[in-house]
Design a protein around this motif. Structure first.
Motif, short mmCIF file in Angstrom:
data_model
loop_
_atom_site.label_atom_id
_atom_site.label_comp_id
_atom_site.label_asym_id
_atom_site.label_seq_id
_atom_site.Cartn_x
_atom_site.Cartn_y
_atom_site.Cartn_z
N LEU C 94 0.87 -1.13 -0.02
CA LEU C 94 0.01 0.06 -0.01
C LEU C 94 0.90 1.26 -0.11
CD1 LEU C 94 -2.95 -0.79 2.35
CD2 LEU C 94 -3.01 -0.41 0.08
N TYR C 95 1.80 1.21 0.93
CA TYR C 95 2.96 2.26 0.73
C TYR C 95 3.50 2.34 -0.49
CZ TYR C 95 6.53 5.34 2.70
OH TYR C 95 7.47 6.02 3.13
N ALA C 96 3.95 1.72 -1.01
CA ALA C 96 4.49 1.56 -2.25
C ALA C 96 3.64 2.10 -3.39
CB ALA C 96 4.98 0.25 -2.80
N TRP C 97 2.49 1.65 -3.04
CA TRP C 97 1.22 2.30 -4.07
C TRP C 97 1.41 3.90 -4.28
CZ3 TRP C 97 -4.01 3.67 -3.11
CH2 TRP C 97 -4.60 4.16 -4.35
N VAL C 98 1.36 4.36 -3.25
CA VAL C 98 1.74 5.87 -3.19
C VAL C 98 2.90 6.37 -3.46
CG1 VAL C 98 1.30 7.76 -1.59
CG2 VAL C 98 -0.54 5.86 -1.54
N TYR C 99 3.70 5.83 -2.86
CA TYR C 99 5.19 6.09 -2.74
C TYR C 99 5.76 6.27 -4.18
CZ TYR C 99 10.19 6.60 -1.47
OH TYR C 99 11.44 6.94 -1.06
N LEU C 100 5.57 5.13 -4.96
CA LEU C 100 6.24 5.01 -6.23
C LEU C 100 5.57 5.75 -7.52
CD1 LEU C 100 6.74 1.38 -6.29
CD2 LEU C 100 8.48 2.91 -6.07
N ARG C 101 4.59 6.66 -7.10
CA ARG C 101 3.99 7.56 -7.97
C ARG C 101 5.10 8.58 -8.43
NH1 ARG C 101 -1.55 8.71 -4.90
NH2 ARG C 101 -2.44 6.80 -5.34
N PRO C 237 9.99 1.47 0.44
CA PRO C 237 9.22 0.13 0.72
C PRO C 237 10.14 -0.92 0.28
CG PRO C 237 8.41 1.31 -1.03
CD PRO C 237 9.34 2.14 -0.64
N VAL C 238 10.87 -0.84 -0.36
CA VAL C 238 12.01 -2.07 -0.65
C VAL C 238 12.56 -2.27 0.64
CG1 VAL C 238 13.90 -2.96 -1.83
CG2 VAL C 238 12.04 -1.73 -2.82
N SER C 239 13.20 -1.06 1.26
CA SER C 239 14.21 -1.27 2.51
C SER C 239 13.25 -2.00 3.56
CB SER C 239 14.37 0.19 3.00
OG SER C 239 15.14 0.85 1.77
N ALA C 240 12.15 -1.46 3.73
CA ALA C 240 11.27 -2.09 4.77
C ALA C 240 11.03 -3.46 4.53
CB ALA C 240 9.84 -1.28 4.68
N LEU C 241 10.78 -4.00 3.23
CA LEU C 241 10.59 -5.30 3.17
C LEU C 241 11.69 -6.27 3.22
CD1 LEU C 241 8.24 -5.17 -0.22
CD2 LEU C 241 7.78 -6.35 2.04
N ARG C 444 9.67 25.24 6.38
CA ARG C 444 8.55 24.53 5.74
C ARG C 444 8.74 23.03 5.55
NH1 ARG C 444 10.57 25.52 0.35
NH2 ARG C 444 8.59 24.72 -0.62
N SER C 445 8.06 22.34 5.13
CA SER C 445 8.23 20.89 4.96
C SER C 445 7.24 20.30 3.90
CB SER C 445 8.33 20.00 6.19
OG SER C 445 6.81 20.05 6.56
N VAL C 446 7.66 19.48 3.18
CA VAL C 446 6.41 18.76 2.30
C VAL C 446 5.50 18.00 3.27
CG1 VAL C 446 6.49 17.52 0.15
CG2 VAL C 446 8.63 18.79 0.42
N THR C 447 4.46 18.05 2.86
CA THR C 447 3.56 17.05 3.38
C THR C 447 3.08 15.68 2.59
OG1 THR C 447 2.64 18.95 4.38
CG2 THR C 447 1.30 16.76 4.63
N PRO C 448 3.81 14.59 3.06
CA PRO C 448 3.60 13.47 2.35
C PRO C 448 2.12 13.13 2.34
CG PRO C 448 5.42 13.13 4.09
CD PRO C 448 4.70 14.33 4.35
N PRO C 449 1.69 12.00 1.48
CA PRO C 449 0.30 11.78 1.75
C PRO C 449 0.08 11.00 2.69
CG PRO C 449 1.34 11.04 -0.48
CD PRO C 449 2.44 11.59 0.27
N LEU C 450 -1.20 11.19 3.10
CA LEU C 450 -1.55 10.62 4.36
C LEU C 450 -1.57 8.95 4.41
CD1 LEU C 450 -2.84 11.40 7.07
CD2 LEU C 450 -5.19 10.57 6.11
N THR C 451 -1.63 8.37 3.40
CA THR C 451 -1.49 6.84 3.36
C THR C 451 0.03 6.68 3.79
OG1 THR C 451 -2.73 6.85 1.22
CG2 THR C 451 -1.70 4.94 2.07
N LEU C 452 0.83 7.36 3.68
CA LEU C 452 2.29 6.65 4.18
C LEU C 452 2.26 6.71 5.42
CD1 LEU C 452 4.39 8.69 1.22
CD2 LEU C 452 3.12 6.42 1.18
N ASP C 453 1.78 8.00 5.95
CA ASP C 453 1.88 7.74 7.44
C ASP C 453 0.90 6.77 8.05
OD1 ASP C 453 3.59 9.71 8.06
OD2 ASP C 453 2.24 11.58 8.02
#
Lengths: 102, 579, 486, 498
Positions: C94-101, C237-241, C444-453
């Motif tokens: 799921l994470y990768a789905w968003v992250y890899l965009r 996500p790869v690192s995590a896996l 300032r910082s970039v806000t990553p999508p919520l799914t990632l969090d």
């Protein structure tokens, strides 16, 4: 293992020898292609051991053959992958070996 | 006074000043505290005049269970305490109205008063000690009220001694309480017997004697008296010298094992100390150059005489009843007279249209009383002497005690003479608000008449003996006057500073000062040097602290895990080696 | 019968999905997870249900008999690993789905590789024969290498190459060991080996080869050099896996071997030696993690350190009392699962932090706590488990290991656990320290999508929760194990 | 699961849930955050009041849940625990109000209040823990949740302090863990039982038990800031005032002291600990800490630093009381747990008020503050008097009981320590009071804020006054039911009757 080296053990021992040679090559060389070749020699050694040890007069044992065939497939796949990565690495860095610890 | 009123009156006596002090919490009511403060002692005064001893009120919820009530002796104490506070308050009223810190002063005043009354009425140890502490610490605010250099110094000395005294008292009380059957709710009445039976009785007696001695001006614990009496506002000085010093005496009376056998050595020590105070106070006092210092040393001297009585009680328990009466009368007499004298030092400064003669008669009355010529003085002396000589109960060594007391009375007379003489120099410098006169007049009248109220509290002294004691009382006065005249003509006072030995006790400043003067260095330079030395010492302490802090942090910060691991390894290895 | 259809699905499904995803256009590849994930979750749960109803059993694929047929073991350990894999992989997917965009070039091959990786891992968890384990290892390893190489930067390629070489060497050593064992005993089945294996030179050599190969693949100190660049340099996500699951696979095989052959055949020296290596990993990895400047390198070295804890298992079960063995078994498995969850969460949240500040440097995290509290919170929860502080899976594991160490009288492992915990605190709090610091770089910082969090948070919470409810997983994990009887 | 066990979870959940909600709230949601904070605090207080009443009537409250075989998560409300819960929930409410005022317009408030609530949740957990395992769980959670508070300001100094804090507490926590595990190995799950559960063990295990005791006390002593382990506490002073108040008065040091009480009373049992000879060394360490803390405090020029060393000294009173063998000393120690909390939180609130309103941090800058801020200064005075042990403040009651208890335990030298400590306390507190009340103000204070109608913001002033009033009442009204004294006697009655 008994003292005399019976026939089937010759294959096994040469397999071990091959494996050792391959291992030496794998460790000694820096060029990635050579290391890949060394890996394949090691693999062959291992298969030889597998097949060689299976020939102990119990008749034809299909299992080692199945294993070796599977192993060869795996080795081929591995080699292919390694080549792909190596090519990309070479293209990206222009090096044929791995840099020392990053 | 019936059963309903008695508890209420007992509660009101300390409660009213306390409640008034608490009014301060409401900013809107603060201006009203000042006018009300002098009257706060009235409930206590009424209680002292019309109450019956014996009534008690139990306050389970207070501290670990408190009890207040009145005995015959404490009623007398309550009387003069309340009266002095009242008169001093009246006296100070006008004076204060111009003060910026009037509210602060009044709060401390009321708290001190509440403490003073509370400790008189307390029947249990906790409340007694609480009230005592309240009085002690609140009085600090009164002493340093002027914020002058002298007042601050007096305050510092007072506070240091007071804290030491409190600590000693607490030690003594805890040890004594432990000796009673109920260490968590000890009653004052149980203490003497318990102390007498306690294994640490000497420690207890020493702690209590010295602890209360701070208040009662025991020699070498007396430094705060002259300093504070000299620097505090006059009403405060009157209250300190009249009422609060007697709190120390009361402390001795209720806690020391008086009337218990087996304390002869302590009796000797106390008597000896008392005599030293009686004579030393007089000797140093006559050399003072300000009236209030003279009075302060007079107080020390007088308390020395009371000490003698206490010591006698310890030495000869069978004299107890007689001595109790004598001490009570002494306390009454001395308090009122001393308060009158202190208020007089203020009154005399004021220019007035009244005949000067009346003023000086008024100023003279308490002086004469102390010298032993007024009824109260006479009665005090004869009762005390009578008690000391009754039935030859006193040990042999003390056979000459009455004579010694007589000699001390010479000193008292000389002190009074010195006082009046010095007072003369200060007369008529300011305008006097009327209130100053009222308070002073009230207390002076009480000096004369107060002693006649004694039967009210069930004390019937031998009036006739008092009259008969006149000849005995005269010779010290005469001798004292002669001495005074002699001194006035031919002697110069030694420059003894008001805190006498304290200056020697802190040798560094004194020695440096001397040395500096010897080589011609001026005062400010010496002071600079002293301050430098003090700063240096403080700096060293701070630096040592800093290094210790850094070392402890460093030791642990980097290597904490390893150290903890080491502890663990040691413990674990040991554990396995044995288990 | 319940449980039957789902067992082969566990690796058949990912395999076919992998092939399918190679066939569809790249844009469709990510969407396959919406078919695959529910199915695999259902299959995993069904296997669990099967275990619960009929107990530990052996599933014969196609009802063929061994050795040519494939036997699958469905015992508590395997099911536990499967569930862990399903949970972690699903969330990483799921994470990768968003992250890899943001990484369109990587997307193309990520998804097929993910399915192959999954198939390989599930194969390993279930395989009963030692050669099948080899095949699983290779499938998984090659997929993992491919995933590391996805990034296509020189560093990533070098890391992938190094990883590949290490993995190949390890596999060959393992294969040689398998060959020797088969030659000597003529069986590939674990159960068969347990019956016939004798304590002789062949077995020992074979076992040594197998252990060495697996140690290399598990990256136990001092054979860990390939791990930090590979895990630290890969896509998040790869690192995590890789850190959470892939290295566990080789350890799992080692564990299985040890259960079958270990206590009788290997000398106690080996066990202690493995423990010492583990201790070395704990210290060295912790120390190195503390010294890293890159966030993901730090996390990667943390993996090196945490692997060390797993190896305390060997000295604790060798020649010790049954109670100590049971506790060590429970503790190690708890550690394994807790680390999987926590490390995945740690990598994912580290990735989020990196996304937020746009830099992998730890020193650039100054003041980030103000903007990304949730990422940091996940990082912290996962960190709690890694430090072994309660309440967390890591803590429960540590508790059990401590218990076992004290009970078996091997108090020196206490020091390892003690210092290891403090070292991990040091590196975890190094990140926190920076994030709490107030500095100039906090505009300032970039806000990553919520799914990632959210995915990171779920994993981190799971690492905590598993510690609080430890008796349930431990109960299942003990089914069918030699240490199952308490 | 009945009502009585749910209510315990409720007490824990109020702050846990509040913490979670606050973490998720955006920084700008000031009103909502305040509402959540205060609702949770009040709700907790109500629940705790309910339990207090129940415990008073000897109702059993217990919640039990198995973590692993042989290790349970147990929450239980007994008299000792509920005393600590009562303290923390009461002071939490006031610290929250104070913190809301103190941190007005400061950054990172969501983070702050989130961890703040978490910190209280762990404190409550520590108090309600029914066995060593649960205790340990919340003990470590407390470490974690206070770290962000200590480093809240994010300055170099505060980060350093946070680092030291971590080294100490994590190291100590690990030792405690080993002690707990070792005990677990010996006797299984160690539930807290009045009178302890170890007395019946085989005498050959006694040396082992001593070692375990040492491990646990060293671990707990870190938080209780016992002598060689105290260095983190003064450093942690860089945190904002409400945090200092919380660390010093409620949460951290108390957790340590409370833990020692648990270990001595409910694990070892006071009589067994005495027979092992463990109490005497504990008393000695506590005494050294008392004197050492005071000596260090004397040298500090920073107000909060001085208060910090004072805490080092005062918390050891609790430990001292625990180590005095006999009911009276125990009452003194346990009572001081509450008393010290009330007095010290008042002092820290006051220090915060001075810092926030006048910008004053050094003691030398306090000259004349009493005139400018009379109410705060009165509160400070009451707190300081309490610390010295001047009656009728609460500190006196503790001191009296400790003194008598020391005599009962045949440790007369302890009385000397108490008196000496009082003198030292006086030596470092009275000069401050002198400056506040009797010195003329000699500098301009930086008063930029709009303060409303009081001397400082109402949200700073009223908590201060309230805690001061409670500290005063705890002393004056010590004889009332439900006073600290009363409650401590109840506990000791239940502990010693075993």
């Amino acid at each position: 293992m008994s003292g005399a080296i019976s026939g089937y053990l010759v294959f096994a021992w040469s397999g071990v020898l091959l494996f050792g040679l391959g291992l030496f090559g794998f460790i000694a060389h820096r060029h990635l292609l050579r290391r890949l070749l060394a890996f394949n020699i090691m693999g062959s050694g291992a298969f030889l051991v597998l097949v060689g040890l299976a020939q102990d007069g119990r008749g034809v044992d299909p299992v080692p053959h199945a294993m070796v065939i599977t192993g060869i497939v795996v080795a081929v796949a591995s080699t292919a992958l390694a080549l792909v990565v190596f090519r990309r690495w070479y293209r990206a860095s222009g090096r044929t070996d791995l840099p020392e610890d990053t | 006074m019936n059963a309903v009123l008695a508890p209420i009156a007992l509660l009101l006596a300390p409660g009213v000043p306390l409640a008034l002090a608490l009014l301060w919490s409401f900013p809107r009511l603060r201006p009203h505290i000042g006018p009300l403060a002098p009257w706060a002692a009235i409930p206590a005064l009424l209680l002292a005049l019309f109450g019956q001893p014996g009534a008690t009120v139990e306050l389970d919820w207070l501290l670990f269970g408190a009890q207040i009530g009145m005995t015959g002796t404490t009623q007398v104490f309550l009387f003069f305490t309340a009266l002095i506070w009242f008169a001093a308050g009246i006296h100070g009223r006008g004076h204060l109205s111009k003060d910026d810190h009037c509210e602060r002063f009044c709060v401390f005043w009321l708290l001190t008063l509440a403490g003073n009354i509370g400790l008189i009425l307390a029947l249990d140890v906790a409340l007694f000690y609480t009230s005592f502490a309240l009085m002690t610490f609140a009085a600090y605010g009164l002493i340093v009220h002027d914020a002058s250099r002298a007042a601050l110094r007096a305050g510092r000395v007072y506070l240091v001694l007071a804290v030491l005294g409190e600590a000693l008292i607490l030690t003594g009380l805890i040890l004594a309480a432990r000796a009673t059957g109920a260490p968590l709710l000890p009653m004052l009445a149980d203490l003497p017997a318990a102390i007498a039976a306690a294994p640490e009785r000497d420690l207890i007696i020493a702690s209590l004697w010295l602890g209360f001695g701070v208040k009662a001006g025991l020699p070498l614990l007396h430094f705060s008296l002259p300093l504070a009496y000299g620097a505090a506002p006059v009403p405060v000085a009157a209250a300190l010298a009249g009422a609060m010093i007697k709190a120390g005496l009361l402390g001795w009376l209720v806690t020391l094992p008086l009337g218990q056998a087996g304390f002869e050595q302590w009796g000797t020590i106390v008597i000896a100390t008392g005599l030293i105070a009686a004579f030393g106070g007089a000797l140093i006092g006559v050399n003072q150059i300000r009236p209030r210092f003279v009075l302060a040393y007079s107080s020390i001297s007088q308390m020395g005489m009371v000490s003698v009585a206490i010591g006698a009680w310890l030495s000869a328990p069978e004299l107890g009843p007689l001595l109790a009466v004598a001490i009570t009368i002494f306390a009454l007499h001395h308090s009122l007279a001393k308060a009158a004298l202190f208020l007089g030092t203020e009154v005399v400064r004021h220019r007035t249209r009244r005949p000067v003669l009346w003023l000086w008669i008024g100023l003279g009355i308490p002086a004469l009383a102390l010298a032993g010529l007024m009824p109260s003085g006479l009665l005090t002396k004869t009762t005390l002497k009578g008690a000391l000589t009754a039935g030859n109960a006193m040990p042999e060594v003390w056979n000459n005690l009455p004579l010694l007391l007589g000699l001390a009375a010479i000193g008292t007379t000389a002190l009074m003479a010195r006082h009046l003489w010095l007072l003369r120099l200060e007369a008529g410098r300011d305008d006097a608000p009327p209130a100053a006169w009222h308070g002073w007049a009230l207390i002076t009248a009480a000096t004369v008449l107060g002693v006649f109220l004694l039967p009210l509290w069930g004390i019937t002294p031998d009036w006739l003996a008092g009259v008969g004691g006149i000849p005995d009382a005269l010779w010290p006065v005469a001798a004292g006057l002669l001495l005074a005249v002699f001194a006035w003509r031919w002697l110069k006072p030694w420059p003894i500073p008001p805190a006498d030995v304290l200056v020697l006790l802190t040798p560094l400043p004194g020695l440096v000062m001397r040395a500096g003067q010897a080589v011609g260095v001026t005062g400010p330079a010496i002071q600079h040097l002293l301050r430098h030395l003090q700063a240096l010492a403080l700096d060293r302490y701070r630096r040592a602290d800093h290094w210790i802090g850094r070392a402890s942090v460093h030791l642990w910060r980097r290597d904490a895990p390893l150290l903890f691991a080491l502890i663990l390894a040691l413990l674990a290895a040991y554990g396995l080696s044995i288990g | 019968m319940i449980g039957l259809w789902s067992v082969p699905l566990l690796f058949a499904l990912p395999l076919s999905l992998g092939i399918l995803s190679l066939l569809v256009v790249p844009a469709w590849r990510p969407r396959l997870i919406f078919i695959g994930l529910p199915l695999l979750v259902a299959a995993s749960l069904d296997v669990l249900a099967g275990l619960a109803t009929i107990g530990p059993h052996v599933y014969r694929l196609g009802d063929w008999a061994a050795p040519l047929g494939i036997n699958l073991v469905v015992d508590g350990l395997a099911v536990g690993m499967i569930l862990m894999t399903t949970l972690v992989t699903s969330l990483c997917a799921l994470y990768a789905w968003v992250y890899l965009r943001d990484h369109p070039t990587s997307t193309t091959f990520f998804w097929p590789l993910l399915w192959f990786l999954w198939a390989g891992m599930n194969g390993i968890w279930l395989a009963e024969e030692i050669f099948n384990l080899y095949v699983g290892l290779e499938v998984m390893g090659l997929a993992a290498v491919g995933m590391v190489a996805l990034r296509a930067t020189p560093q990533a390629l070098a890391a992938a190459m190094r990883y590949l070489l290490a993995a190949l060497l390890g596999s060959l050593a393992y294969l040689l060991g398998v060959a020797l064992l088969y030659g000597a005993y003529g069986t590939l089945s674990m159960a068969g080996l347990q019956e016939v294996a004798a304590n002789n030179a062949t077995t020992q050599v074979a076992l040594a080869l197998i252990i060495l190969g697996l140690l290399l693949k598990t990256a136990l100190f001092p054979l860990h050099a390939w791990l930090p660049p590979a895990h630290g340099g890969a896509l998040t996500p790869v690192s995590a896996l890789l850190s959470a699951l892939v290295i566990k696979a080789s350890f799992y095989i080692l564990l299985r071997f040890w259960l079958v052959l270990g206590p009788e055949i290997t000398p106690e020296f080996t066990a202690q030696f493995l423990g010492v290596l583990g201790a070395g990993a704990v210290f060295y990895g912790g120390w190195m993690a503390w010294r890293q400047h890159h966030l993901k390198q730090l996390v990667a070295y943390s993996t090196v350190a945490q692997i060390g804890y797993l190896f305390l298992f060997f000295p604790l079960v060798t020649n010790t009392g049954p109670e100590a063995q049971r506790l060590a078994w429970d503790g190690t498995l708890m550690m394994l699962i807790a680390h999987a969850l926590a490390k995945a969460a740690l990598f994912l949240s580290a990735g989020n932090l990196i996304l937020a500040v746009g830099s992998p440097q730890i020193s650039h995290l100054v003041g980030i706590s103000r903007f990304r509290p949730m990422s940091l919170f996940s990082f912290g929860l996962a960190g709690v488990s890694l430090m072994g502080l309660p309440p967390s899976g890591g803590f429960t594991a540590k508790w059990l290991l401590l218990h076992s160490a004290i009970l078996s009288g091997q108090w020196w492992w206490l020091i390892v656990l003690f210092l290891g915990g403090l070292l991990s605190a040091a590196y975890i709090f190094k990140v926190f320290r920076m994030s709490f610091r107030e500095g100039p770089q906090i505009d300032r910082s970039v806000t990553p999508p919520l799914t990632l969090d959210v995915t990171a948070l779920i994993l981190a919470s799971a690492a905590i929760l598993i510690g609080l409810t430890a008796h349930l997983p431990l109960h299942w994990l003990r089914l069918g194990s030699v240490f199952g009887v308490s | 699961m009945d009502w009585n066990s749910l209510i315990l979870l409720g007490v824990l959940a109020t702050s846990l849930v509040a913490s979670g909600v606050i973490f998720l709230l955006a920084e700008s949601r000031l009103v909502l955050r305040t509402v959540v904070n205060l609702t949770a605090a009040v709700l907790k207080l109500v629940l705790v009041g309910w339990i207090v009443w129940g415990v008073y009537q000897a109702i059993e409250y217990e919640f039990r849940f198995t973590i692993i075989e042989g290790v349970d998560f147990i929450l239980r409300a007994d008299a000792l625990g509920i005393m600590f819960v009562g303290l923390s929930s009461l002071l939490w409410l006031f610290t929250t109000i104070y913190a809301i005022g103190y941190l007005e317009k400061a950054p990172n408030r969501s983070r702050f209040f989130g961890f703040f609530s978490l910190c209280v949740a762990s404190t409550v957990g520590i108090a309600l823990a029914g066995n060593l395992f649960t205790f340990l769980l919340f003990y470590e959670l407390l470490t974690l949740s206070t770290y962000p508070l200590v480093v809240h300001r994010g300055t170099r100094e505060s980060l350093r302090a946070g680092q030291v804090y971590l080294y100490y507490t994590l190291g100590g926590g690990a030792l405690l863990l080993f002690g707990v595990v070792a005990l677990h190995v010996l006797i299984g799950d160690t539930e807290f039982v009045p009178g302890g559960s170890l007395a019946g063990l085989d005498p050959s295990l006694h040396p082992m038990l001593i070692i375990i005791f040492l491990m646990m006390v060293i671990g707990l002593g870190v938080k209780a800031a016992l002598f060689p382990l105290h260095a983190w506490l003064p450093m942690a002073m860089v945190a904002p005032a409400p945090v200092s108040a919380l660390l010093h008065a409620v949460a951290v040091v108390k957790a340590g002291a409370f833990g020692i009480a648990r270990v001595v009373y409910d694990v070892y049992g006071i009589e067994f600990a005495q027979s092992l000879g463990l109490l005497m060394p504990l008393a000695v360490v506590a005494s050294i800490t008392i004197i050492y803390g005071s000596l260090r405090a004397l040298a500090q020029t920073d107000l909060k630093k001085r208060l910090a060393f004072s805490t080092v000294s005062q918390v050891s009173y609790i430990v001292l009381g625990i180590s005095l063998f006999g009911p009276i000393g125990a009452v003194g120690g346990l009572m001081h747990l509450l008393h010290q909390g009330l007095m010290k939180i008042t002092l820290f609130f006051c220090a915060g008020n001075y810092a926030e309103t006048l910008g004053v941090h050094k003691i030398s800058e306090l000259d004349g503050a009493g005139e400018r801020m009379p109410a705060t200064s009165v509160a400070f005075t009451l707190g300081a008097f309490g610390m010295i042990g001047i009656p009728p403040m609460a500190g006196f009651i503790s001191k009296w009981y400790l003194g008598i208890g020391a005599l009962e335990a045949q440790m007369n030298w302890v009385l000397g320590i108490l008196i000496l400590s009082s003198l030292l306390n006086a030596a470092y507190f009275l000069p401050i009071l002198y400056r506040i009340w009797f010195r003329k103000r000699d500098r301009m204070w930086c008063e930029g804020k709009v303060l409303g109608r009081f001397e400082t913001q109402a949200s700073l002033l009223f908590p201060t006054l309230f805690t001061a009033a409670v500290a005063l009442a705890a002393g004056i009204l010590a004889g009332m039911p439900f006073s600290p004294l009363y409650w401590a006697e109840l506990i000791v009655g239940r502990e010693y009757l075993q």
